[in-house]
Every structure is written in structure tokens, then in C-alpha cells.
Design a protein around this motif. Structure first.
Motif, PDB file in Angstrom:
ATOM      1  N   ASN A  52      84.371  90.473 -64.788  1.00 51.25           N
ATOM      2  CA  ASN A  52      85.289  90.623 -63.668  1.00 51.25           C
ATOM      3  C   ASN A  52      84.540  90.311 -62.375  1.00 51.25           C
ATOM      4  O   ASN A  52      83.325  90.072 -62.394  1.00 51.25           O
ATOM      5  N   LEU A  53      85.260  90.331 -61.269  1.00 57.38           N
ATOM      6  CA  LEU A  53      84.644  89.918 -60.007  1.00 57.38           C
ATOM      7  C   LEU A  53      83.545  90.862 -59.545  1.00 57.38           C
ATOM      8  O   LEU A  53      82.624  90.459 -58.837  1.00 57.38           O
ATOM      9  N   PHE A  54      83.602  92.145 -59.981  1.00 60.66           N
ATOM     10  CA  PHE A  54      82.559  93.092 -59.588  1.00 60.66           C
ATOM     11  C   PHE A  54      81.239  92.784 -60.305  1.00 60.66           C
ATOM     12  O   PHE A  54      80.169  92.894 -59.711  1.00 60.66           O
ATOM     13  N   TYR A  55      81.340  92.400 -61.580  1.00 65.67           N
ATOM     14  CA  TYR A  55      80.144  91.979 -62.314  1.00 65.67           C
ATOM     15  C   TYR A  55      79.545  90.731 -61.648  1.00 65.67           C
ATOM     16  O   TYR A  55      78.330  90.607 -61.510  1.00 65.67           O
ATOM     17  N   MET A  56      80.420  89.801 -61.259  1.00 63.60           N
ATOM     18  CA  MET A  56      79.943  88.584 -60.620  1.00 63.60           C
ATOM     19  C   MET A  56      79.246  88.893 -59.291  1.00 63.60           C
ATOM     20  O   MET A  56      78.177  88.356 -58.989  1.00 63.60           O
ATOM     21  N   MET A  57      79.855  89.782 -58.504  1.00 63.76           N
ATOM     22  CA  MET A  57      79.266  90.149 -57.222  1.00 63.76           C
ATOM     23  C   MET A  57      77.903  90.811 -57.400  1.00 63.76           C
ATOM     24  O   MET A  57      76.967  90.549 -56.639  1.00 63.76           O
ATOM     25  N   PHE A  58      77.800  91.683 -58.393  1.00 61.99           N
ATOM     26  CA  PHE A  58      76.537  92.388 -58.633  1.00 61.99           C
ATOM     27  C   PHE A  58      75.442  91.404 -59.049  1.00 61.99           C
ATOM     28  O   PHE A  58      74.309  91.471 -58.570  1.00 61.99           O
ATOM     29  N   ARG A  59      75.791  90.472 -59.945  1.00 64.51           N
ATOM     30  CA  ARG A  59      74.802  89.495 -60.406  1.00 64.51           C
ATOM     31  C   ARG A  59      74.406  88.560 -59.260  1.00 64.51           C
ATOM     32  O   ARG A  59      73.224  88.232 -59.088  1.00 64.51           O
ATOM     33  N   THR A  60      75.387  88.153 -58.468  1.00 66.11           N
ATOM     34  CA  THR A  60      75.094  87.296 -57.323  1.00 66.11           C
ATOM     35  C   THR A  60      74.181  88.010 -56.333  1.00 66.11           C
ATOM     36  O   THR A  60      73.242  87.414 -55.800  1.00 66.11           O
ATOM     37  N   LYS A  61      74.456  89.285 -56.090  1.00 64.73           N
ATOM     38  CA  LYS A  61      73.638  90.070 -55.156  1.00 64.73           C
ATOM     39  C   LYS A  61      72.186  90.120 -55.614  1.00 64.73           C
ATOM     40  O   LYS A  61      71.265  89.970 -54.803  1.00 64.73           O
ATOM     41  N   LYS A  62      71.980  90.304 -56.918  1.00 63.72           N
ATOM     42  CA  LYS A  62      70.611  90.378 -57.437  1.00 63.72           C
ATOM     43  C   LYS A  62      69.870  89.060 -57.231  1.00 63.72           C
ATOM     44  O   LYS A  62      68.731  89.036 -56.758  1.00 63.72           O
ATOM     45  N   ILE A  63      70.515  87.956 -57.578  1.00 69.94           N
ATOM     46  CA  ILE A  63      69.888  86.643 -57.412  1.00 69.94           C
ATOM     47  C   ILE A  63      69.639  86.375 -55.935  1.00 69.94           C
ATOM     48  O   ILE A  63      68.570  85.878 -55.547  1.00 69.94           O
ATOM     49  N   PHE A  64      70.615  86.717 -55.098  1.00 65.11           N
ATOM     50  CA  PHE A  64      70.507  86.506 -53.660  1.00 65.11           C
ATOM     51  C   PHE A  64      69.316  87.267 -53.074  1.00 65.11           C
ATOM     52  O   PHE A  64      68.504  86.712 -52.327  1.00 65.11           O
ATOM     53  N   THR A  65      69.201  88.548 -53.401  1.00 67.88           N
ATOM     54  CA  THR A  65      68.104  89.358 -52.854  1.00 67.88           C
ATOM     55  C   THR A  65      66.754  88.921 -53.420  1.00 67.88           C
ATOM     56  O   THR A  65      65.741  88.996 -52.719  1.00 67.88           O
ATOM     57  N   ASP A  66      66.733  88.461 -54.662  1.00 67.33           N
ATOM     58  CA  ASP A  66      65.479  87.939 -55.229  1.00 67.33           C
ATOM     59  C   ASP A  66      65.002  86.720 -54.434  1.00 67.33           C
ATOM     60  O   ASP A  66      63.799  86.556 -54.205  1.00 67.33           O
ATOM     61  N   ILE A  67      65.947  85.870 -54.022  1.00 72.41           N
ATOM     62  CA  ILE A  67      65.596  84.707 -53.197  1.00 72.41           C
ATOM     63  C   ILE A  67      65.147  85.160 -51.819  1.00 72.41           C
ATOM     64  O   ILE A  67      64.126  84.710 -51.297  1.00 72.41           O
ATOM     65  N   LEU A  68      65.902  86.088 -51.227  1.00 76.41           N
ATOM     66  CA  LEU A  68      65.610  86.558 -49.876  1.00 76.41           C
ATOM     67  C   LEU A  68      64.222  87.176 -49.782  1.00 76.41           C
ATOM     68  O   LEU A  68      63.474  86.905 -48.832  1.00 76.41           O
ATOM     69  N   TYR A  69      63.862  88.001 -50.766  1.00 77.44           N
ATOM     70  CA  TYR A  69      62.577  88.701 -50.724  1.00 77.44           C
ATOM     71  C   TYR A  69      61.488  88.009 -51.544  1.00 77.44           C
ATOM     72  O   TYR A  69      60.472  88.617 -51.854  1.00 77.44           O
TER      73      TYR A  69
END
Length: 212
Positions: A52-69
Motif C-alpha cells: 500500500n502507499l504507506f509501505y511505499m512511503m516508508f521504503r522511499t523514506k529509508k532510501i531517501f535518508t540513506d542518500i541524504l546522510y
């Protein structure tokens, strides 16, 4: 645009997104990855590989923060030429910044919200950038129409895009990722492209011509 102008737009992004600030660098890298791996297991946000979209958001957030930091190694093809201002990104993405903006919002509502129902908008305001992202990356891969037969599920979510500033012409964008104007049909007016044209005319940015 010049390096100095890039920094001005980093600051404007922070002011515009406030508590939901998304690093232009990390998002730029993530967006390139999405196009390269659209609707595959390597896609950072795909409705095919998330329940669902919440799973997608959570996975995207993890990848995003891994790139950011810088917690993950990213291929050079995804980072080459993407504007970066790491010190500012880390400040603007910090909880100090996010909570600070949240307090500004609450103060604004205390001062000007003259009906209790207006307060229902406050949670959306806190998370406006991710909300916008999920509308495009989830719904524009599930609903809408297609002008182009591409290898992924991208669709044009709105025939007249007055909500997403042209970004809901997602199928057009996936078909021609280099094209700054997301509209193709005569009725598909991309408001962001009009802003881009103005910025190009006054010399703030410079549009580059590329071969189709």
C-alpha cells in the motif's frame, strides 16, 4: 543555473516546504533512480512492489535518508551534476528546523484560523511535500490515461493539471524525461514549464537544447 543561484533556490525550497523539507540533492538522485528502475525491484517507489502507499512511503523514506546522510553508495550516473549543498541540507532536514517550522504554522493558525475545521488542514501542512510525492508516485502509476506506451505503469493522473503544477502528466514525463514541458496535448498545460520559461527569459536559469 549558477552555483550561487542554486543556493538561493535551496533556501527558497526550505521556505516553501518548511517542516516537510526534502533535500533537492537527495530527491534529484532518487528521481533519477526511479526513472532508471521504474516499476522494478530497484525502483525506490513503485506501487507494484509495495502493498500500500504507506509501505511505499516508508521504503522511499529509508532510501531517501540513506542518500541524504551518505549511508549508501550511489552510482555516479545518478549523482553527476545534481546540485548539492550538504551543510544546508543537514540543517534544513534537522528536527530543529522541522519543529521550528511547525511552531510557526501553529502560531499562524492561532492568529488567523477563525473556524475549528480549518485546523484539520494543519497535519497536511506539516507533511505537504511527502503528500505531494505520494500522489504522483502512487496514484499516477495506478490511475489515469496514457499518451505513450512505455515499459512502466506511469499514467497522466489529471487531464487538466491545476493541482500538481503539471507533474501529474507522469506518463508524458516518463516517455520524455529530458523534456521540461510535461504537457503534450493542447489541453495539457504545464504551469511549472511556464515558470521555467520566465526564469530562462530573465536569465536566472538557462535551458539547454538536447537531441530528442
Amino acid at each position: 543555473m549558477s552555483k550561487k543561484t542554486e543556493k538561493v533556490f535551496f533556501i527558497l525550497t526550505w521556505i516553501g516546504q518548511g517542516s516537510s523539507y526534502l533535500s533537492p540533492y537527495a530527491y534529484g538522485v532518487l528521481h533519477r533512480m526511479h526513472h532508471a528502475f521504474a516499476d522494478t525491484e530497484k525502483d525506490p517507489h513503485s506501487p507494484i512492489y509495495d502493498k500500500n502507499l504507506f509501505y511505499m512511503m516508508f521504503r522511499t523514506k529509508k532510501i531517501f535518508t540513506d542518500i541524504l546522510y551518505s549511508r549508501t553508495e550511489v552510482e555516479k550516473r545518478f549523482t553527476r551534476g545534481v546540485p548539492e549543498w550538504k551543510s544546508f541540507d543537514l540543517f534544513a532536514s534537522s528536527w530543529v528546523s522541522r519543529i521550528g517550522w511547525g511552531l510557526v504554522y501553529v502560531a499562524f493558525y492561532v492568529a488567523f484560523a477563525d473556524h475549528i475545521l480549518l485546523w484539520l488542514l494543519l497535519p497536511v501542512q506539516f507533511l505537504l511535500a511527502p503528500v505531494h510525492g505520494v500522489i504522483i508516485n502512487w496514484f499516477a502509476h495506478k490511475y489515469g490515461y496514457r499518451n505513450f506506451d512505455v515499459s512502466d505503469t506511469s499514467k497522466n493522473l489529471l487531464p487538466v493539471d491545476f493541482l500538481m503544477m503539471g507533474e501529474s502528466y507522469h506518463n508524458n514525463h516518463h516517455s520524455m524525461g529530458h523534456r521540461p514541458n510535461f504537457g503534450v496535448k493542447w489541453w495539457e498545460i504545464d504551469p511549472t514549464y511556464l515558470i521555467i520559461k520566465i526564469l530562462n527569459t530573465v536569465g536566472i536559469i538557462k535551458l539547454r537544447k538536447v537531441k530528442s
